[in-house]
Design an enzyme around this catalytic site. Sequence first.
Site, short mmCIF file in Angstrom:
data_model
loop_
_atom_site.label_atom_id
_atom_site.label_comp_id
_atom_site.label_asym_id
_atom_site.label_seq_id
_atom_site.Cartn_x
_atom_site.Cartn_y
_atom_site.Cartn_z
NE ARG A 15 81.58 50.46 42.88
CZ ARG A 15 80.52 50.48 42.08
NH1 ARG A 15 79.46 49.72 42.36
NH2 ARG A 15 80.51 51.23 41.00
CB SER B 207 84.32 55.51 41.05
OG SER B 207 83.39 55.52 40.01
CD GLU C 213 84.79 51.97 43.93
OE1 GLU C 213 84.04 51.04 43.70
OE2 GLU C 213 85.02 52.86 43.09
N1 EPU Z 1 77.95 64.10 37.78
C1 EPU Z 1 78.32 65.41 37.67
N2 EPU Z 1 79.64 65.70 37.44
C2 EPU Z 1 80.57 64.75 37.33
C3 EPU Z 1 80.20 63.40 37.46
C4 EPU Z 1 78.86 63.10 37.68
O1 EPU Z 1 77.50 66.30 37.78
O2 EPU Z 1 81.74 65.09 37.13
C5 EPU Z 1 76.54 63.76 37.97
C6 EPU Z 1 75.95 63.16 36.69
O3 EPU Z 1 75.49 64.14 35.81
C7 EPU Z 1 74.82 62.30 37.22
C8 EPU Z 1 75.36 61.82 38.57
O4 EPU Z 1 76.40 62.73 38.94
O5 EPU Z 1 73.67 63.06 37.46
C9 EPU Z 1 75.86 60.40 38.53
O6 EPU Z 1 76.89 60.28 37.55
P1 EPU Z 1 77.14 58.92 36.72
O7 EPU Z 1 75.87 58.43 36.12
O8 EPU Z 1 78.30 59.17 35.83
O9 EPU Z 1 77.49 57.84 37.80
P2 EPU Z 1 78.36 57.93 39.15
O10 EPU Z 1 77.42 57.85 40.31
O11 EPU Z 1 79.29 59.06 39.10
C10 EPU Z 1 78.55 55.33 39.43
C11 EPU Z 1 79.61 54.31 39.67
C12 EPU Z 1 80.37 54.01 38.39
C13 EPU Z 1 79.37 53.51 37.36
C14 EPU Z 1 78.28 54.57 37.15
C15 EPU Z 1 77.20 54.13 36.22
C16 EPU Z 1 80.34 54.55 41.97
C17 EPU Z 1 81.39 54.99 42.90
N3 EPU Z 1 80.56 54.76 40.69
O12 EPU Z 1 79.19 56.55 39.07
O13 EPU Z 1 81.28 52.97 38.66
O14 EPU Z 1 80.02 53.24 36.11
O15 EPU Z 1 77.66 54.87 38.43
O16 EPU Z 1 76.37 53.19 36.87
O17 EPU Z 1 79.33 54.00 42.42
C18 EPU Z 1 83.55 52.54 39.36
O18 EPU Z 1 83.08 52.07 40.39
O19 EPU Z 1 84.78 52.58 39.13
C19 EPU Z 1 82.64 53.12 38.36
C20 EPU Z 1 83.09 53.75 37.28
#
Ligand code: EPU
Length: 341
Positions: free
Chosen positions: A167, A241, A337
């Site tokens: 990012r 995010s 972000e």
């Molecule tokens: N999780 C929780 N509770 C929550 C949210 C997430 O326990 O409320 C856990 C999930 O179960 C999982 C882990 O956290 O084990 C990661 O969650 P997820 O796969 O949803 O991805 P993320 O790390 O929360 C990132 C990006 C997203 C992108 C997803 C998928 C960032 C800041 N965000 O989210 O990007 O869509 O991975 O690759 O890196 C964005 O930047 O706006 C965005 C949506």
Amino acid sequence: MSLTFAADQDLRPYNTFGLSARAAHFCRLEDLSDLPALLAHPLYRQGPVLWLGGGSNLLLTRDYPGLVILVSLEGIRLLSEAGGDVIVEAAAGENWHGFVQYALSQGWCGLENLSLIPGTVGASPVQNIGAYGVEVKDRLHEVVCADLSAGGAQTILSNADCRFGYRDSVFKHEAAGKLLVTAVRFRLSRQAQLRTGYGDIARQLETMGVAEPTPLDIAQAVIAIRQSKLPDPAVLGNAGSFFKNPVISADQAAALLARHPALPHYPAADGQVKLAAGWLIDQCGLKGYRDGDAGVHDKQALVLVNHGQASGEQLHALSRKVRETVAARFGVELEPEPLIL
Ligand code: EPU
């Protein structure tokens, strides 16, 4: 084309949080040939100036005292094709998801994992958008920029020049306010090389009953996952995010993991460890939390939402509360972000 300026413009249609801040002055840049005149205009020279794309990475906490310029440059063209590799250029104002879909319809593969990300093509390299195992840097060839300190002269940055990180890019640092992204060139392929490793994608493909996925299947899977977790800004204001996933030292991660073995974590650059901020916020009991109309999304704790009439200040206060709560509980600092104005 010529430039027209509006005074006291409501910015509500131009930010995905749906916040009603006002810009003292506003104009659209629809034609690159208007850029020199814009840069010479008294309203630009007087400043301050905010360049705006899709407004999907922005939290407006107050009215904007200067000139807001909406980058509305459009156009997609194939620049070259050789041995299945294609170089495609999309103008900065193109809607990101529309461009991804158009590319797929032409058989140009590589961006399918990045389906349905809000915002414009021009913003994609700035924060190196990424999802489901792919970042824009993995598919980006060059960025076409206008040098704002040189009358808008064209300058082209290679992928390496952009110094991409998680990012992050040069556009958030040395090039901020100096180079305007006017178009992005992507290196795509007619031969699909699919990235299906991300757990959610594999599960979704299984649910869809797809054993041998095409790029279109991946796009459909990503769209289904995003629609199930992430709010549609047209329905519920948000900026995706709100926090970056924090990257911490291996030592700090080991100590945290000893206490919280379920904490999702991933290897990051230089032996560091990236943590799932959504999990940290969720564990603090804040998922679905609401203070008036400012809330934490009930399906993905990393997303802050405007339930209707929240002000930018209220959303900002909520983001501080989330940061303080996570810092107190886990000793981890979350970094927002979006650009907070
Ligand atoms: N999780 C929780 N509770 C929550 C949210 C997430 O326990 O409320 C856990 C999930 O179960 C999982 C882990 O956290 O084990 C990661 O969650 P997820 O796969 O949803 O991805 P993320 O790390 O929360 C990132 C990006 C997203 C992108 C997803 C998928 C960032 C800041 N965000 O989210 O990007 O869509 O991975 O690759 O890196 C964005 O930047 O706006 C965005 C949506």
